[in-house]
Design a protein around this motif. Structure first.
Motif, PDB file in Angstrom:
ATOM      1  N   ASN A   1     -27.131  39.222 -38.456  1.00  0.00           N
ATOM      2  CA  ASN A   1     -27.467  40.099 -39.568  1.00  0.00           C
ATOM      3  C   ASN A   1     -26.760  41.445 -39.485  1.00  0.00           C
TER       4      ASN A   1
ATOM      5  N   TRP B   1     -21.413  44.007 -45.914  1.00  0.00           N
ATOM      6  CA  TRP B   1     -22.165  43.957 -47.171  1.00  0.00           C
ATOM      7  C   TRP B   1     -22.497  42.514 -47.544  1.00  0.00           C
ATOM      8  N   TYR B   2     -22.736  41.685 -46.538  1.00  0.00           N
ATOM      9  CA  TYR B   2     -23.105  40.270 -46.676  1.00  0.00           C
ATOM     10  C   TYR B   2     -22.014  39.430 -47.323  1.00  0.00           C
TER      11      TYR B   2
ATOM     12  N   GLN C   1     -23.256  40.786 -40.729  1.00  0.00           N
ATOM     13  CA  GLN C   1     -23.283  40.584 -42.184  1.00  0.00           C
ATOM     14  C   GLN C   1     -23.512  41.917 -42.898  1.00  0.00           C
ATOM     15  N   LEU C   2     -24.421  42.727 -42.401  1.00  0.00           N
ATOM     16  CA  LEU C   2     -24.688  44.028 -43.013  1.00  0.00           C
ATOM     17  C   LEU C   2     -23.431  44.895 -43.008  1.00  0.00           C
ATOM     18  N   ASN C   3     -22.685  44.837 -41.925  1.00  0.00           N
ATOM     19  CA  ASN C   3     -21.438  45.590 -41.821  1.00  0.00           C
ATOM     20  C   ASN C   3     -20.436  45.180 -42.903  1.00  0.00           C
TER      21      ASN C   3
END
Length: 135
Positions: A110, A117-118, A113-115
Protein backbone atom coordinates in the motif's frame (compact mmCIF):
# COMPACT_ATOMS: atom_id res chain seq x y z
CA UNK A 1 22.31 -7.45 -2.68
CA UNK A 2 21.68 -7.90 1.05
CA UNK A 3 25.02 -6.26 1.85
CA UNK A 4 24.07 -3.22 -0.24
CA UNK A 5 20.71 -2.99 1.53
CA UNK A 6 22.32 -3.26 4.96
CA UNK A 7 25.03 -0.74 4.07
CA UNK A 8 22.27 1.79 3.34
CA UNK A 9 20.86 1.21 6.83
CA UNK A 10 17.71 -0.64 7.76
CA UNK A 11 14.79 1.27 9.26
CA UNK A 12 15.27 0.23 12.87
CA UNK A 13 12.45 2.43 14.15
CA UNK A 14 10.08 -0.19 12.73
CA UNK A 15 11.40 -2.80 15.18
CA UNK A 16 11.22 -0.30 18.04
CA UNK A 17 7.57 0.40 17.19
CA UNK A 18 6.67 -3.27 17.71
CA UNK A 19 7.00 -3.20 21.50
CA UNK A 20 4.49 -2.18 24.13
CA UNK A 21 6.33 0.87 25.47
CA UNK A 22 4.58 4.25 25.46
CA UNK A 23 7.06 5.44 22.82
CA UNK A 24 6.07 2.70 20.34
CA UNK A 25 3.56 4.95 18.55
CA UNK A 26 6.20 7.60 18.05
CA UNK A 27 8.59 5.07 16.62
CA UNK A 28 5.84 3.88 14.25
CA UNK A 29 5.36 7.38 12.80
CA UNK A 30 9.13 7.86 12.71
CA UNK A 31 9.49 4.58 10.77
CA UNK A 32 7.00 5.76 8.13
CA UNK A 33 8.83 9.06 7.72
CA UNK A 34 12.14 7.19 7.53
CA UNK A 35 10.72 4.87 4.85
CA UNK A 36 9.67 7.86 2.76
CA UNK A 37 13.08 9.49 3.11
CA UNK A 38 15.05 6.34 2.41
CA UNK A 39 12.87 5.49 -0.60
CA UNK A 40 13.97 8.75 -2.19
CA UNK A 41 17.57 8.33 -1.04
CA UNK A 42 19.52 5.25 0.06
CA UNK A 43 16.74 2.83 -0.88
CA UNK A 44 16.55 4.14 -4.48
CA UNK A 45 18.56 1.14 -5.58
CA UNK A 46 17.90 1.46 -9.31
CA UNK A 47 19.62 4.78 -9.72
CA UNK A 48 21.76 4.78 -6.60
CA UNK A 49 23.34 1.35 -6.95
CA UNK A 50 22.23 -0.86 -9.85
CA UNK A 51 22.89 1.69 -12.59
CA UNK A 52 26.58 1.59 -11.66
CA UNK A 53 26.66 -2.14 -12.47
CA UNK A 54 25.68 -1.80 -16.14
CA UNK A 55 27.87 -0.81 -19.07
CA UNK A 56 25.41 1.42 -20.93
CA UNK A 57 23.07 3.10 -18.45
CA UNK A 58 21.94 5.77 -20.91
CA UNK A 59 22.23 9.53 -20.82
CA UNK A 60 22.13 11.46 -17.59
CA UNK A 61 19.31 13.91 -17.01
CA UNK A 62 19.69 17.34 -15.44
CA UNK A 63 19.80 15.88 -11.92
CA UNK A 64 22.67 13.54 -12.86
CA UNK A 65 20.50 10.44 -12.64
CA UNK A 66 20.48 7.86 -15.41
CA UNK A 67 17.64 7.81 -17.89
CA UNK A 68 16.11 4.42 -18.57
CA UNK A 69 17.50 2.78 -21.68
CA UNK A 70 15.83 -0.40 -23.01
CA UNK A 71 19.14 -2.13 -23.70
CA UNK A 72 20.86 -0.81 -20.57
CA UNK A 73 20.95 -4.10 -18.73
CA UNK A 74 18.94 -6.72 -16.96
CA UNK A 75 19.33 -8.27 -13.54
CA UNK A 76 18.82 -11.70 -12.03
CA UNK A 77 18.60 -11.37 -8.27
CA UNK A 78 19.12 -14.24 -5.87
CA UNK A 79 18.48 -17.79 -7.03
CA UNK A 80 15.34 -16.88 -8.96
CA UNK A 81 14.83 -17.35 -12.67
CA UNK A 82 13.18 -13.93 -12.88
CA UNK A 83 14.94 -11.31 -14.97
CA UNK A 84 14.31 -7.63 -14.20
CA UNK A 85 15.02 -4.40 -16.02
CA UNK A 86 16.87 -1.67 -14.15
CA UNK A 87 13.83 -0.18 -12.42
CA UNK A 88 12.07 -3.44 -11.57
CA UNK A 89 15.35 -4.71 -10.10
CA UNK A 90 15.32 -1.54 -8.00
CA UNK A 91 11.72 -2.30 -6.98
CA UNK A 92 12.78 -5.83 -6.02
CA UNK A 93 15.58 -4.51 -3.82
CA UNK A 94 13.26 -1.89 -2.30
CA UNK A 95 10.73 -4.60 -1.39
CA UNK A 96 13.53 -6.66 0.14
CA UNK A 97 14.86 -3.69 2.12
CA UNK A 98 11.41 -2.91 3.48
CA UNK A 99 10.88 -6.55 4.49
CA UNK A 100 14.31 -6.68 6.14
CA UNK A 101 13.36 -3.51 8.03
CA UNK A 102 10.32 -5.24 9.52
CA UNK A 103 7.44 -3.72 7.55
CA UNK A 104 4.45 -5.94 6.81
CA UNK A 105 3.71 -6.79 3.20
CA UNK A 106 0.43 -4.88 3.50
CA UNK A 107 2.36 -1.72 4.44
CA UNK A 108 4.87 -2.24 1.64
CA UNK A 109 2.22 -2.88 -1.02
CA UNK A 110 0.00 0.00 0.00
CA UNK A 111 2.90 2.37 0.60
CA UNK A 112 4.27 1.76 -2.88
CA UNK A 113 0.82 2.14 -4.40
CA UNK A 114 0.20 5.37 -2.48
CA UNK A 115 3.51 6.72 -3.77
CA UNK A 116 2.23 6.11 -7.32
CA UNK A 117 -1.31 7.44 -6.62
CA UNK A 118 -2.46 3.80 -7.01
CA UNK A 119 -1.28 3.60 -10.62
CA UNK A 120 1.73 1.35 -9.92
CA UNK A 121 2.10 -1.26 -12.66
CA UNK A 122 1.59 -4.97 -12.14
CA UNK A 123 5.26 -5.57 -13.06
CA UNK A 124 6.36 -3.10 -10.36
CA UNK A 125 4.13 -4.74 -7.77
CA UNK A 126 5.34 -8.24 -8.72
CA UNK A 127 8.98 -7.16 -8.39
CA UNK A 128 8.28 -5.57 -4.98
CA UNK A 129 6.42 -8.68 -3.79
CA UNK A 130 9.15 -11.02 -5.03
CA UNK A 131 11.79 -8.92 -3.28
CA UNK A 132 9.79 -8.79 -0.07
CA UNK A 133 9.35 -12.58 -0.12
CA UNK A 134 12.93 -13.24 -1.28
CA UNK A 135 11.76 -15.04 -4.45
Amino acid sequence: MNNEIISNGLILQRYLSNNSSPAAGGYYIWSLLSAKGKSQGGFDFAEGYLVSLINNPGRNDIKGRANYNDDAGFFRLGNSNNIYNLYDAGNYMWGRAMGMSGFSYWEVKNGSQLNEWYFDSKADQNAIKNGYNGN
